[in-house]
Motif scaffolding. Structure first.
Motif, mmCIF file in Angstrom:
data_model
loop_
_atom_site.group_PDB
_atom_site.id
_atom_site.type_symbol
_atom_site.label_atom_id
_atom_site.label_comp_id
_atom_site.label_asym_id
_atom_site.label_seq_id
_atom_site.Cartn_x
_atom_site.Cartn_y
_atom_site.Cartn_z
ATOM 1 N N TYR A 10 54.943 62.297 -16.618
ATOM 2 C CA TYR A 10 53.755 61.912 -17.377
ATOM 3 C C TYR A 10 52.511 62.202 -16.566
ATOM 4 N N CYS A 11 51.455 62.616 -17.239
ATOM 5 C CA CYS A 11 50.166 62.588 -16.584
ATOM 6 C C CYS A 11 49.376 61.425 -17.149
ATOM 7 N N ALA A 12 48.487 60.917 -16.345
ATOM 8 C CA ALA A 12 47.704 59.754 -16.706
ATOM 9 C C ALA A 12 46.318 59.890 -16.104
ATOM 10 N N ALA A 13 45.363 59.240 -16.715
ATOM 11 C CA ALA A 13 43.987 59.333 -16.242
ATOM 12 C C ALA A 13 43.329 57.968 -16.250
ATOM 13 N N LYS A 14 42.365 57.821 -15.375
ATOM 14 C CA LYS A 14 41.562 56.616 -15.320
ATOM 15 C C LYS A 14 40.163 57.005 -14.878
ATOM 16 N N THR A 15 39.212 56.208 -15.240
ATOM 17 C CA THR A 15 37.862 56.408 -14.725
ATOM 18 C C THR A 15 37.770 55.800 -13.341
ATOM 19 N N GLY A 16 36.832 56.286 -12.567
ATOM 20 C CA GLY A 16 36.693 55.791 -11.211
ATOM 21 C C GLY A 16 37.671 56.458 -10.266
ATOM 22 N N GLY A 17 37.888 55.791 -9.139
ATOM 23 C CA GLY A 17 38.727 56.363 -8.095
ATOM 24 C C GLY A 17 40.210 56.271 -8.386
ATOM 25 N N CYS A 18 40.964 56.891 -7.487
ATOM 26 C CA CYS A 18 42.421 56.934 -7.665
ATOM 27 C C CYS A 18 43.081 55.692 -7.077
ATOM 28 N N THR A 19 44.098 55.234 -7.746
ATOM 29 C CA THR A 19 45.005 54.231 -7.202
ATOM 30 C C THR A 19 46.413 54.733 -7.434
ATOM 31 N N ARG A 20 47.354 54.098 -6.824
ATOM 32 C CA ARG A 20 48.745 54.535 -6.955
ATOM 33 C C ARG A 20 49.478 53.825 -8.082
ATOM 34 N N TRP A 21 48.822 52.841 -8.688
ATOM 35 C CA TRP A 21 49.537 51.979 -9.615
ATOM 36 C C TRP A 21 49.407 52.431 -11.054
ATOM 37 N N ALA A 22 50.544 52.597 -11.705
ATOM 38 C CA ALA A 22 50.544 53.028 -13.091
ATOM 39 C C ALA A 22 49.734 52.072 -13.968
ATOM 40 N N ARG A 23 49.747 50.804 -13.631
ATOM 41 C CA ARG A 23 49.059 49.816 -14.475
ATOM 42 C C ARG A 23 47.546 50.014 -14.492
ATOM 43 N N ASP A 24 47.024 50.745 -13.515
ATOM 44 C CA ASP A 24 45.579 50.976 -13.448
ATOM 45 C C ASP A 24 45.123 52.145 -14.313
ATOM 46 N N PHE A 25 46.064 52.923 -14.805
ATOM 47 C CA PHE A 25 45.726 54.107 -15.594
ATOM 48 C C PHE A 25 45.754 53.760 -17.073
ATOM 49 N N GLY A 26 44.643 54.005 -17.740
ATOM 50 C CA GLY A 26 44.525 53.593 -19.137
ATOM 51 C C GLY A 26 44.864 54.658 -20.149
ATOM 52 N N PHE A 27 44.964 55.893 -19.694
ATOM 53 C CA PHE A 27 45.238 56.993 -20.617
ATOM 54 C C PHE A 27 46.504 57.716 -20.176
ATOM 55 N N TRP A 28 47.398 57.934 -21.129
ATOM 56 C CA TRP A 28 48.686 58.534 -20.815
ATOM 57 C C TRP A 28 49.021 59.623 -21.816
ATOM 58 N N GLY A 29 49.707 60.653 -21.334
ATOM 59 C CA GLY A 29 50.271 61.650 -22.222
ATOM 60 C C GLY A 29 51.622 61.207 -22.731
ATOM 61 N N GLN A 30 52.227 62.057 -23.531
ATOM 62 C CA GLN A 30 53.502 61.701 -24.152
ATOM 63 C C GLN A 30 54.697 62.014 -23.252
ATOM 64 N N GLY A 31 54.466 62.766 -22.193
ATOM 65 C CA GLY A 31 55.545 63.087 -21.262
ATOM 66 C C GLY A 31 56.186 64.434 -21.536
ATOM 67 N N THR A 32 56.748 65.008 -20.479
ATOM 68 C CA THR A 32 57.498 66.260 -20.599
ATOM 69 C C THR A 32 58.743 66.129 -19.728
ATOM 70 N N GLN A 33 59.880 66.518 -20.268
ATOM 71 C CA GLN A 33 61.170 66.282 -19.607
ATOM 72 C C GLN A 33 61.488 67.387 -18.609
ATOM 73 N N VAL A 34 61.878 66.961 -17.419
ATOM 74 C CA VAL A 34 62.367 67.885 -16.394
ATOM 75 C C VAL A 34 63.808 67.516 -16.075
ATOM 76 N N THR A 35 64.681 68.484 -16.163
ATOM 77 C CA THR A 35 66.090 68.271 -15.846
ATOM 78 C C THR A 35 66.523 69.313 -14.828
ATOM 79 N N VAL A 36 67.058 68.842 -13.713
ATOM 80 C CA VAL A 36 67.484 69.736 -12.644
ATOM 81 C C VAL A 36 68.985 69.577 -12.464
ATOM 82 N N SER A 37 69.699 70.657 -12.608
ATOM 83 C CA SER A 37 71.148 70.615 -12.482
ATOM 84 C C SER A 37 71.577 71.181 -11.128
ATOM 85 N N SER A 38 72.678 70.641 -10.635
ATOM 86 C CA SER A 38 73.165 71.071 -9.305
ATOM 87 C C SER A 38 74.058 72.291 -9.423
#
Length: 126
Positions: A98-126
């Protein structure tokens, strides 16, 4: 209204590479406005994990030791698209990204980000 749209997820073999894109719209057009865009991922049964962040006025940060050196975050000149280049992919990298955005500076916490995309799936096989 801020909107984020991710793309670029796919199924790849271990050791492969992918580049994820996050196209943003609806942000303040003032180039001096401050915002942070980050990439997160979430695997089934696990918490959402912060990966990398880019600050609109400059600066990037990586929050997870396991991806630093393999993943690179960047943004284009007009700062409307943020990329996550992922190299040397491992099965443990399989997740919804997922990508996410927030106004102001960066933090590491997902809860601080107010805008989110719908996500894109990554699958890595061995």
């Amino acid at each position: 209204q801020v909107q984020l749209v991710e793309s670029g997820g796919d199924s790849v073999q271990a050791g492969g590479s992918l580049r994820l894109s996050c196209a943003g719209s609806g942000f303040d057009s003032n180039r001096n406005s401050r915002k942070c865009v980050g990439w997160f991922r979430q695997a089934p049964g696990k918490e959402r994990e912060g990966l990398a962040f880019v600050y609109s006025i400059g600066g990037v940060a990586y929050d997870t030791d396991s991806v630093e050196g393999r993943f690179t975050i960047s943004q284009d000149n007009d700062q409307n698209t943020v990329y996550l280049q992922m190299n040397s992919l491992e099965p443990e990298d399989s997740a919804m990204y997922y990508c996410a955005a927030k106004t102001g500076g960066c933090t590491r916490w997902a809860r601080d980000f107010g805008f989110w995309g719908q996500g894109t799936q990554v699958t890595v096989s061995s």
